[in-house]
Design a protein around this motif. Structure first.
Motif, PDB file in Angstrom:
ATOM      1  N   ARG A  45       0.847  -1.211   0.000  1.00  0.00           N
ATOM      2  CA  ARG A  45       0.000   0.000   0.000  1.00  0.00           C
ATOM      3  C   ARG A  45       0.874   1.248   0.000  1.00  0.00           C
ATOM      4  O   ARG A  45       0.632   2.190  -0.760  1.00  0.00           O
ATOM      5  CB  ARG A  45      -0.904   0.013   1.241  1.00  0.00           C
ATOM      6  CG  ARG A  45      -2.306  -0.525   0.987  1.00  0.00           C
ATOM      7  CD  ARG A  45      -3.263  -0.124   2.113  1.00  0.00           C
ATOM      8  NE  ARG A  45      -2.807  -0.584   3.423  1.00  0.00           N
ATOM      9  CZ  ARG A  45      -3.093  -1.794   3.924  1.00  0.00           C
ATOM     10  NH1 ARG A  45      -3.829  -2.649   3.234  1.00  0.00           N
ATOM     11  NH2 ARG A  45      -2.648  -2.138   5.118  1.00  0.00           N
ATOM     12  N   VAL A  80       2.341   1.753  -3.456  1.00  0.00           N
ATOM     13  CA  VAL A  80       1.400   2.283  -4.435  1.00  0.00           C
ATOM     14  C   VAL A  80       1.129   3.767  -4.167  1.00  0.00           C
ATOM     15  O   VAL A  80       1.076   4.581  -5.098  1.00  0.00           O
ATOM     16  CB  VAL A  80       0.101   1.453  -4.455  1.00  0.00           C
ATOM     17  CG1 VAL A  80      -0.982   2.152  -5.272  1.00  0.00           C
ATOM     18  CG2 VAL A  80       0.381   0.065  -5.029  1.00  0.00           C
ATOM     19  N   ALA A  81       1.012   4.120  -2.915  1.00  0.00           N
ATOM     20  CA  ALA A  81       0.793   5.527  -2.573  1.00  0.00           C
ATOM     21  C   ALA A  81       1.974   6.357  -3.077  1.00  0.00           C
ATOM     22  O   ALA A  81       1.808   7.431  -3.666  1.00  0.00           O
ATOM     23  CB  ALA A  81       0.657   5.679  -1.061  1.00  0.00           C
ATOM     24  N   HIS A 140       1.855   6.607  -6.840  1.00  0.00           N
ATOM     25  CA  HIS A 140       0.757   7.488  -7.229  1.00  0.00           C
ATOM     26  C   HIS A 140       1.170   8.941  -7.028  1.00  0.00           C
ATOM     27  O   HIS A 140       0.950   9.797  -7.885  1.00  0.00           O
ATOM     28  CB  HIS A 140      -0.483   7.160  -6.400  1.00  0.00           C
ATOM     29  CG  HIS A 140      -1.723   7.845  -6.890  1.00  0.00           C
ATOM     30  ND1 HIS A 140      -2.132   9.072  -6.409  1.00  0.00           N
ATOM     31  CD2 HIS A 140      -2.627   7.484  -7.836  1.00  0.00           C
ATOM     32  CE1 HIS A 140      -3.243   9.435  -7.044  1.00  0.00           C
ATOM     33  NE2 HIS A 140      -3.575   8.487  -7.908  1.00  0.00           N
ATOM     34  N   ALA A 141       1.780   9.209  -5.922  1.00  0.00           N
ATOM     35  CA  ALA A 141       2.225  10.571  -5.621  1.00  0.00           C
ATOM     36  C   ALA A 141       3.259  11.049  -6.641  1.00  0.00           C
ATOM     37  O   ALA A 141       3.365  12.241  -6.945  1.00  0.00           O
ATOM     38  CB  ALA A 141       2.820  10.625  -4.214  1.00  0.00           C
ATOM     39  N   ARG A 191       0.392   6.234 -13.140  1.00  0.00           N
ATOM     40  CA  ARG A 191      -0.973   5.716 -13.171  1.00  0.00           C
ATOM     41  C   ARG A 191      -1.068   4.332 -13.801  1.00  0.00           C
ATOM     42  O   ARG A 191      -1.966   3.575 -13.532  1.00  0.00           O
ATOM     43  CB  ARG A 191      -1.894   6.678 -13.951  1.00  0.00           C
ATOM     44  CG  ARG A 191      -2.060   8.054 -13.296  1.00  0.00           C
ATOM     45  CD  ARG A 191      -2.715   7.954 -11.912  1.00  0.00           C
ATOM     46  NE  ARG A 191      -2.843   9.264 -11.273  1.00  0.00           N
ATOM     47  CZ  ARG A 191      -1.931   9.781 -10.449  1.00  0.00           C
ATOM     48  NH1 ARG A 191      -0.821   9.107 -10.165  1.00  0.00           N
ATOM     49  NH2 ARG A 191      -2.120  10.965  -9.903  1.00  0.00           N
ATOM     50  N   ALA A 240      -4.387  -2.393  -3.461  1.00  0.00           N
ATOM     51  CA  ALA A 240      -3.847  -1.054  -3.214  1.00  0.00           C
ATOM     52  C   ALA A 240      -4.162  -0.132  -4.382  1.00  0.00           C
ATOM     53  O   ALA A 240      -4.503   1.052  -4.198  1.00  0.00           O
ATOM     54  CB  ALA A 240      -2.336  -1.139  -2.985  1.00  0.00           C
ATOM     55  N   LEU A 241      -4.085  -0.654  -5.584  1.00  0.00           N
ATOM     56  CA  LEU A 241      -4.414   0.157  -6.758  1.00  0.00           C
ATOM     57  C   LEU A 241      -5.879   0.579  -6.703  1.00  0.00           C
ATOM     58  O   LEU A 241      -6.224   1.734  -7.010  1.00  0.00           O
ATOM     59  CB  LEU A 241      -4.161  -0.640  -8.049  1.00  0.00           C
ATOM     60  CG  LEU A 241      -2.702  -0.887  -8.428  1.00  0.00           C
ATOM     61  CD1 LEU A 241      -2.607  -1.723  -9.697  1.00  0.00           C
ATOM     62  CD2 LEU A 241      -1.974   0.437  -8.617  1.00  0.00           C
ATOM     63  N   ALA A 263      -7.692   1.251  -4.291  1.00  0.00           N
ATOM     64  CA  ALA A 263      -7.908   2.365  -3.380  1.00  0.00           C
ATOM     65  C   ALA A 263      -7.704   3.712  -4.078  1.00  0.00           C
ATOM     66  O   ALA A 263      -8.184   4.746  -3.619  1.00  0.00           O
ATOM     67  CB  ALA A 263      -6.971   2.253  -2.181  1.00  0.00           C
ATOM     68  N   TYR A 264      -6.991   3.680  -5.208  1.00  0.00           N
ATOM     69  CA  TYR A 264      -6.781   4.918  -5.956  1.00  0.00           C
ATOM     70  C   TYR A 264      -7.618   4.926  -7.229  1.00  0.00           C
ATOM     71  O   TYR A 264      -7.390   5.711  -8.144  1.00  0.00           O
ATOM     72  CB  TYR A 264      -5.300   5.079  -6.323  1.00  0.00           C
ATOM     73  CG  TYR A 264      -4.476   5.438  -5.125  1.00  0.00           C
ATOM     74  CD1 TYR A 264      -4.316   6.779  -4.747  1.00  0.00           C
ATOM     75  CD2 TYR A 264      -3.905   4.459  -4.337  1.00  0.00           C
ATOM     76  CE1 TYR A 264      -3.583   7.110  -3.621  1.00  0.00           C
ATOM     77  CE2 TYR A 264      -3.175   4.779  -3.210  1.00  0.00           C
ATOM     78  CZ  TYR A 264      -3.014   6.111  -2.858  1.00  0.00           C
ATOM     79  OH  TYR A 264      -2.298   6.437  -1.736  1.00  0.00           O
ATOM     80  N   GLY A 265      -8.553   4.004  -7.288  1.00  0.00           N
ATOM     81  CA  GLY A 265      -9.395   3.919  -8.464  1.00  0.00           C
ATOM     82  C   GLY A 265      -8.653   3.423  -9.691  1.00  0.00           C
ATOM     83  O   GLY A 265      -9.089   3.604 -10.828  1.00  0.00           O
ATOM     84  N   LEU A 266      -7.492   2.784  -9.451  1.00  0.00           N
ATOM     85  CA  LEU A 266      -6.700   2.274 -10.568  1.00  0.00           C
ATOM     86  C   LEU A 266      -6.978   0.784 -10.761  1.00  0.00           C
ATOM     87  O   LEU A 266      -7.133   0.042  -9.792  1.00  0.00           O
ATOM     88  CB  LEU A 266      -5.219   2.465 -10.253  1.00  0.00           C
ATOM     89  CG  LEU A 266      -4.482   3.701 -10.800  1.00  0.00           C
ATOM     90  CD1 LEU A 266      -5.414   4.863 -11.090  1.00  0.00           C
ATOM     91  CD2 LEU A 266      -3.374   4.109  -9.838  1.00  0.00           C
TER      92      LEU A 266
END
Lengths: 344, 344
Positions: B165, B168-169, B172-173, B177, B201-202, B204-207
């Motif tokens: 997680r 991935v965060a 993403h930051a 994508r 984990a993806l 959670a970011y809508g990925l």
DNA sequence: CTGAAAGCGCTTACAG
DNA sequence: CTGAAAGCGCTTACAG
């Protein structure tokens, strides 16, 4: 766990007969054989190797005592040893000495207590009493990579002299004149030999190897770091550092980086022992590669030969220079690969 | 080699008495003890562990079957296992399965034949019949790193979910994508879990994690190379490749370099399992580090507990993200080290 | 072809 | 405190 008695009972024969079919002894009737095999299958019987070893006085096991499992060179050696041993019907028990004589002694003792059939060792120091004793008492034994002078045991190793000469020629051609070495422990043959080979090769170019350019390491990364710092602190630091093993090269890389310097621009680096990672370091490291797999195989063959009463042949395989980028080599032609590039 | 009989004869006592002093049995006269000890010393006597094992039905040996010794993660695990075992008075025999179920089976069988006291295994696949059988029959056993669902054996492993997680965060930051993963074999728990954790984990970011972005690897370098080539051949290649182990990351690095591309400029890379070399690759690799030493220690403790009749506790230790440079992270403040630079 | 028996090197109740 | 003896699970001459 089912024993041979259980099998005998179930098959309606004596344990002697069971033992015979298990060991492929010719004089067993076909009928007895099938009954025994059936019982073995039904019971999921597996002979107790401990009992068998006690009786036959052989364990079909080889001991391997190496200096440091975490060193990729030794890991690969161990793997190759196990492979060849397995092919020959032997198991191997690995003892990791971690470059510590006391641990080496512990493992040799444990292995001997277990009555391994033969011992493969890459001695960490001049040799523990226990080991010397074993060699003298006739325990089948062979040295790999490192050895102990004066002990009458076959040694399987690689000869780095030619490769070191090639390395020095390479460095000289690149314009380097001040060459330093991070040596291994003087108690090991490889520790001494690599320095000697280096000095000799330098001599051929009229170059000296001053004491200040010989750093005493112990084959571990930390010592490479420490020695390299010392080199960098010199009024006239060397232009090249040659690490006598891969771990010390790693440490050297660390030390250089920690000072904000770069390899090879600020100082060049070469290593003894090549490993897959050297292709991927920044920069890729120029190194001397040993034929590790072959060494492991040859060592096992020599040892098994001794175990079976043969002489056990010593062998020496040449190492070779692998040129990469850490010594200021010109950049390789950047393949203008006809490949689609990822979206920027 | 001297036997207990020789010692008894020389000390003028029975073998029973010799055995008693060797095993620190209290009821031995001081006199007998000193005579026995003297004889032991003079003869250089060492008890035959094979005979002792047969009699006591314990070998004080643990078996460790791992998937791949050449993988630095497992090398370190093996080392830590041996260390803790030694501290507890056990030896360990390592079996290298090389990610091959048949080899795994070979080692399990061999180890069991030798009557090891307990078995530590990191299963390569769903489990060989022999292994399952041993587990059911009550051979003390614990799984490390990988395990087999449904088999009632303690498992000592590290939980990578949190770290994945975090990774991935982090990605993403950094603006990424399109994230892809090089998965391990579906037959292994770690192979499956890491993909699941990644996908979750993806999410959670809508990925999404499209099938095209899941490459099937086998934890070996070659598969990382192959899968990465496939990714690069996609019409829309991923921006990041997450390798489920360090060897596949190495392969990915190779593949990217072979195309004349660069990490992280052309494609970013992250790996599960951190190793010393990742600090030195070009670029240094962002990775998820397992508490490998602790894992090894905990596994041995659990196993020895089982051997001694205890329940053998399962343990799960968190992994953690180690950020470096392979994902397009901003360059670290180049320490303007107040250090003398080497000439030129 | 088969079995009874000895023995590998230890440990450990059992008697004394 | 000490020794004679049994037994761990096998293998292998020895007889038959």
């Amino acid at each position: 766990m089912a024993s041979i008695k259980d099998v005998a009972a179930r098959a309606g024969v004596s344990v002697a007969t069971v033992s015979r079919v298990l060991n492929d002894h010719p004089s067993v009737s076909a009928d007895a054989r099938t009954r025994v095999l059936a019982a073995v299958g039904a019971l999921g019987y597996r002979p107790n190797a401990v009992a068998r070893s006690l009786r036959t006085d052989q364990t079909r096991t080889l001991g391997l005592v190496i200096s440091d499992v975490m060193n990729p060179y030794f890991t690969e050696l161990a793997r190759s040893v196990e492979e060849e041993a397995r092919a020959l019907g032997y198991s191997v028990i690995i003892g990791n000495a971690d470059e510590r004589p006391d641990l080496q002694d512990h493992h040799v003792t444990t292995l001997l207590d277990r009555r391994i059939d033969g011992l493969l060792v890459s001695p960490t120091d001049g040799g523990s009493p226990r080991m010397l004793d074993a060699a003298r008492t006739g325990t089948p034994m062979v040295f790999v990579d490192r050895w102990i002078p004066g002990v009458d045991v076959p040694v399987v190793r690689s000869d780095g002299r030619g490769a070191v000469r090639d390395l020095v020629a390479h460095l000289h051609a690149l314009g380097h004149r001040r060459l330093a070495i991070i040596a291994g422990p003087a108690a090991t043959t490889t520790g001494r030999e690599r320095v000697d080979a280096f000095r000799e090769a330098l001599g051929a170019y009229g170059l000296a190897l001053p004491d200040a350019y010989i750093g005493q390491g112990d084959f571990q990364a930390d010592s490479g770091r420490r020695v390299t710092e010392g080199f960098l602190d010199l009024t006239e630091p060397p232009e090249v550092v040659f690490a006598a093993d891969n771990l010390m090269a790693l440490g050297a890389l660390d030390a250089v980086r920690a000072r904000g310097l770069r390899v090879p621009d600020d100082i060049a680096l070469a290593a003894f022992d090549d490993i897959p990672w050297f292709v991927h370091t920044d920069p890729p490291v120029t190194a001397i590669a040993q034929p590790t797999r072959e060494l492991g195989r040859a060592a096992v063959r020599a040892l098994v030969d001794r175990v079976e009463g043969g002489p056990g042949e010593s062998v020496s395989l040449p190492a070779r220079l692998v040129v990469r980028r850490s010594c200021g080599e010109p950049a390789p032609p950047q393949s203008p690969s006809p490949v689609r590039r990822s979206t920027s």
